[in-house]
Every structure is written in structure tokens, then in C-alpha cells.
Design a protein around this motif. Sequence first.
Motif: not given
Length: 320
Positions: A261-271
Motif C-alpha cells: 500500500v502506497t501513497a499512490g494506490n491509497s485513497s486520497g486526503i481531500n476536501d
Amino acid sequence: MLPTTRDVVIIDGVRSPIGTYGGELSKVRPDDLLAAVLKALMERTGVDPALLDDVYAGCGNQAGEDNRNVARMSVLLAGFPADIPGVTVNRNCASALEAVNQGAKSILVGEGEIFIGSGVETMSRAPWSMPKPDRVPTFKPPKMWDTTVGWRFNNPKMDDLYPIISLGETAENIADEMQITREDQDAFAVESHTRAINAINEGRFKGEIVAIQVPQRKGDPVIVDTDEHPRYTRENGHCHLATSVEDMAALQPSFRKGGTVTAGNSSGINDGAAALLMSEDLDEILELSDRILVCRQGRIVEEFDSRTADEETIMYAAVH
């Protein structure tokens, strides 16, 4: 359980664009962001906010500007009458869905006729949080928590019962259990970005997005009317995919050494924020709104233009 003949009708739904972490929407408070969406929803449908029985809002953080019942604050900031209530619910990642479910349940049991189910998260503005010391005076340095994502103020008893792990570590466990490979995760992530960008280019989201005005220190506000989150570049008004399976493969695991699990295939940190207007009284809806969605068992089964569809057709769709 007593049978019910009520059905829940979704009158309409709108949302803000989905902002990236630290993007343009990071300048907007969560209560202001949700207020803008609530106001746009009622203006678009033509329904008088004074007719609302309650406004439910889901919020999973509630550690900063979204504290102290962000639903109620957003109702007031949207300019709704002061006697319209609001309640905030928290089921972590499913908080907004829980808010919609609460509104639907209220209709089904006859607590009211018109409700809003909504949600807001502004992860960019999630604050740092620091607990008070157990005793004073103290010479221990304070512990600081970043409330953007994950646990804080962990209870040691909970950790003994059920080890407290992050969402990313949970994803690693699921990948192991379900034998989901790194390659599969990366390919799925790229496909997700690709589909989102194609939908943006085709204008598929325009009908549901509320443009958000972001005030600037000088000059006119910036208008955000397109999702920021899919990884793309823009050229001549067209969005182009700015990632690939090869880019994903180059990223290091974020949560476990040797993990997948990486920053690329994880869900986003969003607004972002979203809201649905729901009701049960079809006769009233026909008089108040031009667009009606009939929803049954969590699925939209029919969409009508109330200016041209007859009441009998809509009623039939609602009960069959």
C-alpha cells in the motif's frame, strides 16, 4: 416490525468539487464549505428551507473548525431560518452515508417529511491537537497529534483488546488476506484516475458540482468548479492523465516495510462537501421541484422531470 408503505424520494443532490490536500479548497473552512453546498441545494430545487425538518451532516474529524456540531453551524451560515435544526453524526469514513441513512429512517418512521443528508471533510485544515498533562506541574514535553487522518488520544485498554492500527495498515492486512497484489492495486488506482479524468472531460460531473468561491487577499475570488484530486495536467481546457502504472510502481510502501500500500494506490486526503434533499410526500415535491429521483433500497430507480411527468407515473415508480 410493522410494515410501512412509505418510500424515500431523493429530490436532488449536489456537491462541491473534490479538493486536493493543500489545494484551493484548503482556504475554505468546513462549515463554510458545507454551508455553500446546502444553500446551493435549496436554491437549485426551489424548496423553501423553512420546510426542512432537520439537517443531518456526517463528519469524521470534528477536531477543528468542524467541531461543536458542524451541521448546525452550516445551517445558520447558509442563511436558513434559525429554527431549522442540524445534527452531526460520526461513523468515520461512512459518516456522510450515515447522515443520509438517518434522514431516510426519519422519513420512514414518520418523524418528518423533508430532510437533508450531507457530509463535509476538510482534511487540509485538520488541526494539530495536544492533550493536557495528567498532572501539573510537569517537565515532560507535550505530545502532539496530527488530526488529518488516523487515531489520536489512543486508549491503552483498546489497544490491548484490539490493536490500534491505521487505515493503511488495515489495507495491508486486507491485501494479505484477500491476496491482492501490489500490481493489482496500482492498476486499479490508475484506472480510477483515468475514469475520473474521462468523466471530467466529458462533463459528467457538471450537473452535480457547486462552484465554490475562494476569497483571496487581493482581487476577485478564485472559482473552483472542477475536481482537483485526479492526478492530471490541464492543457487548452482538457485534462490529461498525469500518472501511470510505472509511476505507481516506483513509489515506496507507506505503512509497512515490504508492504503493497502506497501513497499512490491509497485513497486520497481531500476536501469536499455534498448534500442530498430527501422527502416522502410526492404531492408536495411535484409542487416544489423540477427534478425528482426515486430511490429504493439504496438505489436510484427512476428520474423524472416534474414539469412533464404525471403524478401517477411517479407514484407507480415509487411503489413498484
